[in-house]
Motif scaffolding. Structure first.
Motif, PDB file in Angstrom:
ATOM      1  N   ILE A 394     -17.164 -62.161-106.223  1.00  0.00           N
ATOM      2  CA  ILE A 394     -18.361 -62.551-105.467  1.00  0.00           C
ATOM      3  C   ILE A 394     -19.060 -63.725-106.141  1.00  0.00           C
ATOM      4  CG2 ILE A 394     -20.591 -61.785-104.588  1.00  0.00           C
ATOM      5  CD1 ILE A 394     -19.578 -59.013-104.467  1.00  0.00           C
ATOM      6  N   THR A 395     -19.340 -64.751-105.369  1.00  0.00           N
ATOM      7  CA  THR A 395     -20.103 -65.896-105.854  1.00  0.00           C
ATOM      8  C   THR A 395     -21.587 -65.683-105.607  1.00  0.00           C
ATOM      9  OG1 THR A 395     -18.222 -67.284-105.211  1.00  0.00           O
ATOM     10  CG2 THR A 395     -20.255 -68.406-105.848  1.00  0.00           C
ATOM     11  N   PHE A 396     -21.952 -65.449-104.354  1.00  0.00           N
ATOM     12  CA  PHE A 396     -23.352 -65.133-104.058  1.00  0.00           C
ATOM     13  C   PHE A 396     -23.445 -64.368-102.750  1.00  0.00           C
ATOM     14  CE2 PHE A 396     -22.679 -69.417-102.337  1.00  0.00           C
ATOM     15  CZ  PHE A 396     -23.256 -69.367-101.079  1.00  0.00           C
ATOM     16  N   THR A 397     -24.544 -63.638-102.612  1.00  0.00           N
ATOM     17  CA  THR A 397     -24.796 -62.825-101.426  1.00  0.00           C
ATOM     18  C   THR A 397     -25.598 -63.622-100.397  1.00  0.00           C
ATOM     19  OG1 THR A 397     -26.666 -61.924-102.700  1.00  0.00           O
ATOM     20  CG2 THR A 397     -24.687 -60.570-102.532  1.00  0.00           C
ATOM     21  N   TYR A 398     -25.453 -63.242 -99.132  1.00  0.00           N
ATOM     22  CA  TYR A 398     -26.145 -63.960 -98.052  1.00  0.00           C
ATOM     23  C   TYR A 398     -27.461 -63.313 -97.641  1.00  0.00           C
ATOM     24  CZ  TYR A 398     -21.800 -66.590 -97.278  1.00  0.00           C
ATOM     25  OH  TYR A 398     -20.704 -67.396 -97.424  1.00  0.00           O
ATOM     26  N   LEU A 399     -27.618 -62.024 -97.866  1.00  0.00           N
ATOM     27  CA  LEU A 399     -28.883 -61.386 -97.509  1.00  0.00           C
ATOM     28  C   LEU A 399     -29.991 -61.961 -98.377  1.00  0.00           C
ATOM     29  CD1 LEU A 399     -30.589 -59.232 -96.051  1.00  0.00           C
ATOM     30  CD2 LEU A 399     -29.955 -57.644 -97.890  1.00  0.00           C
ATOM     31  N   GLY A 400     -31.017 -62.517 -97.713  1.00  0.00           N
ATOM     32  CA  GLY A 400     -32.130 -63.113 -98.449  1.00  0.00           C
ATOM     33  C   GLY A 400     -33.383 -63.115 -97.612  1.00  0.00           C
ATOM     34  N   VAL A 401     -34.230 -64.106 -97.847  1.00  0.00           N
ATOM     35  CA  VAL A 401     -35.493 -64.204 -97.108  1.00  0.00           C
ATOM     36  C   VAL A 401     -35.399 -65.303 -96.059  1.00  0.00           C
ATOM     37  CG1 VAL A 401     -36.901 -63.278 -98.972  1.00  0.00           C
ATOM     38  CG2 VAL A 401     -36.462 -65.743 -98.880  1.00  0.00           C
ATOM     39  N   ALA A 402     -36.071 -65.077 -94.949  1.00  0.00           N
ATOM     40  CA  ALA A 402     -36.138 -66.073 -93.890  1.00  0.00           C
ATOM     41  C   ALA A 402     -37.146 -67.155 -94.263  1.00  0.00           C
ATOM     42  CB  ALA A 402     -36.537 -65.412 -92.575  1.00  0.00           C
ATOM     43  N   VAL A 403     -36.841 -68.386 -93.867  1.00  0.00           N
ATOM     44  CA  VAL A 403     -37.726 -69.505 -94.163  1.00  0.00           C
ATOM     45  C   VAL A 403     -37.962 -70.339 -92.910  1.00  0.00           C
ATOM     46  CG1 VAL A 403     -37.016 -69.658 -96.578  1.00  0.00           C
ATOM     47  CG2 VAL A 403     -35.817 -71.026 -94.849  1.00  0.00           C
ATOM     48  N   THR A 404     -39.035 -71.128 -92.957  1.00  0.00           N
ATOM     49  CA  THR A 404     -39.292 -72.107 -91.911  1.00  0.00           C
ATOM     50  C   THR A 404     -38.526 -73.382 -92.229  1.00  0.00           C
ATOM     51  OG1 THR A 404     -41.171 -73.184 -93.006  1.00  0.00           O
ATOM     52  CG2 THR A 404     -41.630 -71.158 -91.744  1.00  0.00           C
TER      53      THR A 404
END
Length: 462
Positions: A394-404
């Motif tokens: 795994i390099t990085f996960t996609y679940l995160g915070v929404a942004v404008t």
């Protein structure tokens, strides 16, 4: 302690945010959780960035216009999570190389190779570590203060504003604005286990153990809106013999399109020749994660040995497929049957009539085989035979915070946090769903680091 802009993180998105905010006249403080020798998170292991450009130059071999990059991004996985923000990322990528060069980046002249990235991607001279070192030297000459071994344990909120940040050593830091650029939660196997169950125990983490999602957890607990798939991640096939953490690019296995892949039952389970490697290499971590025991084996023969980046730990080799299977601890009958069926399907597909090339999909396909091999299909029939065991890396996960579109963190109640911004992997789920393009993580970090730095500085200095 007070500052205009507080940047949490030390990788590409963080340092780009800090430099951009400093360029705008803000006082900037960066908190890097790692010690100085390991600063930079996943970015230390990168090699290139994918940006749209209308003409080639000494560092790229030809044009890669907006429309083509957009098409490539839409063609991986399930396409972009938020098309508006993804389109903004592609559009802003055109100006990234000039900004990077102005802040210390040096480029490697275009080279040929099996990844076929010389036209679409620009390579960093010396790799990601050298790029980061250049950025940090630039930051030391700018009004950017950098503190290492500073882990953020809490974000304090009052209403829609972050009023302070607490660090593990007991300090409270106040800032007019906060940029969260601290990565995902890929090193938190317990968190991954919520979505993957016991399978997460078989995952390797390509980057540092520091990326445990602590800052992301604070944002979500404070009411930030989620973005991205819970099980979504950038994961590749890595050598199962490599380290559990921080193996980086050195343990990646690049042989998959050149042969076949079998699981622990000795059976193929996915099309190894679906598309060119830069568009498909990042699906193999997930593919292996879904297999029994989270392990698989790449097999190839002497015809292609040496045609790709060699495995860091060498290969297992034998004069027959049966002997190779025994070395791997697999059922030799099952593996021999799989290879026999594959070779017969290659013959039925008429693949030998086409020239074998990794420069582009070559149409050498199997016939009557499930799963098929759509390109680069050729018989495994020339000893010695080679193999390596693989795990999901795994390099990085996609679940995160929404942004404008201004990198401001959205709230689940429909509002936004007044002074909190995000850049890089912690918000990559706004752009990426289930697929990945080589070099595009650095694109996201650079584009959104610049947006976050500019907007945070503007808010602080208003």
């Amino acid at each position: 302690m007070n500052t205009d802009v507080l940047v949490i993180g030390g990788g590409n998105a963080a340092i780009v945010s800090a430099l951009t905010a400093a360029d705008a006249g803000a006082r900037v403080l960066m908190l890097e959780r790692a010690p100085v020798v390991f600063r930079g998170g996943n970015s230390r292991h990168t090699r290139n960035i994918r940006c749209a450009h209308d003409t080639g130059d000494e560092f790229t071999t030809g044009p890669y216009p907006f429309a083509e990059l957009w098409s490539d991004l839409c063609g991986v996985g399930e396409g972009p999570s938020d098309e508006r923000l993804a389109e903004l990322t592609v559009r802003e990528s055109t100006t990234a190389p000039a900004w990077m060069a102005a802040h210390g980046a040096h480029w490697q002249r275009a080279l040929s190779g099996t990844l076929n990235l010389a036209r679409t991607n620009r390579f960093f001279l010396g790799g990601g570590k050298a790029l980061l070192n250049s950025y940090y030297r630039t930051a030391e000459r700018a009004p950017v203060s950098i503190e290492y071994d500073r882990r953020v344990t809490r974000l304090e909120f009052q209403g829609d504003s972050c009023t302070g940040v607490l660090t593990e050593d007991g300090h409270r830091i106040r800032a007019a604005t906060v940029i969260c650029a601290s990565g995902g939660f890929e090193a938190n196997l317990d968190w991954l286990g919520r979505y993957w169950g016991d399978a997460a125990k078989g995952f390797h983490v390509r980057g540092p153990s520091y990326n445990d999602g602590g800052v992301l957890r604070e944002l979500l607990d404070a009411g930030a809106q989620r973005a991205g798939e819970e099980r979504g991640f950038h994961a590749v096939a890595v050598d199962a013999r490599g380290p559990k953490y921080d193996g980086g690019i050195a343990t990646r296995i690049d042989s998959i399109p050149f042969g076949i892949v079998v699981n622990r039952d000795g059976r193929r389970f996915y099309d190894e020749g679906e598309d060119i490697w830069p568009k498909r290499y990042a699906i193999w971590g997930r593919n292996i994660a879904l297999q029994p025991g989270q392990i698989a084996y790449a097999l190839w023969d002497a015809k292609v040995q040496g045609a790709f980046l060699p495995p860091m730990y060498g290969t297992y080799r034998a004069e027959t497929i049966e002997e190779l299977a025994e070395v791997l601890g697999l059922d030799k009958r099952a593996v021999a049957e799989t290879v026999g069926d594959f070779n017969a399907a290659v013959d039925r597909g008429g693949a030998p009539s086409r020239a074998f090339t990794m420069a582009h999909p070559d149409g050498r396909a199997t016939a009557g085989l499930d799963p098929p091999k759509s390109n680069w299909a050729q018989r495994l029939d020339t000893p010695p035979y080679h193999a390596v065991p693989m795990r999901p890396g795994i390099t990085f996960t996609y679940l995160g915070v929404a942004v404008t579109e201004r990198a401001r963190v959205r709230r689940a109640d429909g509002g936004v946090f007044r002074n909190v911004f995000a850049a890089g992997e912690i918000m990559s789920g706004n752009i990426l769903s289930t697929g990945y393009l080589a070099g595009f993580g650095m694109t996201i970090g650079t584009v959104w680091g610049r947006i976050a730095g500019r907007e945070a500085a503007g808010h602080a200095l208003r």
